[in-house]
Write a protein that holds these residues in place. Structure first.
Motif: not given
Length: 235
Positions: A81-95
């Motif tokens: 879960s931590c790995m998934a949300f770290l990846a989401l944090d990286v992608y979040f500004p591109q949303i």
């Protein structure tokens, strides 16, 4: 927070790893990731012991297999879960869509609250089973340090996940800056392709160089007179 939507700037900006790793929620995610790895590693490697006269190994927590299974299973899932949300944090500004950002932030709040509760239950469960464990079941106290470490990091995980939930809720409260973001945002390149061309109207008539708005016939001897018919040019 001018130009911010749920804690991030407008889509399309360059990724800055230094700024990313300095964010409080990124630090808490990495700490939670480390704690879950420690809990999983401690129980998987040293969480099963036996008596000197036994061959079969049992869970160090009062020989309750459910306690070890809980620690290993939840540690593994929390790690992922931590790995998934770290990846989401990286992608979040591109949303680019504010609605999608809102969903991501709400998911962050819900998942963080869930894991904080899971580790609260895990801490109480492991601590209770360790307290009632019998000395004769493990006279050499094998795996004692690993068992205590798992309990300790389960306790700390309650607060790291609660901190993530708090920071995600703060990002949710920030909302979106309506001056730069639209709730129904569409990609400009796609929107331009779908937009029809505007029709030419009489109000868009081109003006003549003279500024009168109508064509002026040239005057003089060289002007063509239609009533006179064809006239032969004399040389």
């Amino acid at each position: 927070m001018e130009g911010m939507a749920y804690g991030a700037g407008k889509a399309g900006g360059a990724f800055d790893p230094i700024t990313f790793f300095q964010q409080p929620y990124t630090v808490l995610r990495m700490v939670s990731w480390l704690f879950s790895l420690v809990i999983f590693g401690c129980i998987a490697n040293e969480g099963y012991v036996n008596r000197p006269d036994e061959v079969v190994e049992y869970c160090v927590y009062n020989r309750n297999q459910n306690a070890c299974n809980y620690a290993v299973g939840m540690g593994t899932l929390a790690f992922l879960s931590c790995m998934a949300f770290l990846a989401l944090d990286v992608y979040f500004p591109q949303i680019s869509s504010v609605k999608d950002r809102k969903k991501a932030v709400l998911a962050d709040v819900g998942v963080s609250v869930f894991w904080s509760f899971v580790w609260f239950v895990g801490f109480c469960f492991l601590a209770n089973q360790w307290q009632v464990a019998k000395l004769e079941d493990n006279p050499l106290k094998e795996g004692a340090d690993a068992a205590r470490a798992a309990i300790t990091f389960a306790f700390f995980s309650i607060f790291t996940w609660a901190g993530q939930a708090f920071l995600a809720f703060q990002r949710y409260k920030l909302g979106a800056d309506s001056a730069l973001f639209s709730q129904d945002y569409t990609d400009p390149s796609q929107d331009a392709a779908a937009a029809p061309y505007s029709a030419f109207t009489s109000g868009d008539d081109l003006e003549s160089p003279g500024g009168t708005g109508s064509y002026q016939q040239a005057s003089g001897d060289g002007a063509f007179d239609g009533s006179a018919g064809y006239q032969r040019q004399e040389y």
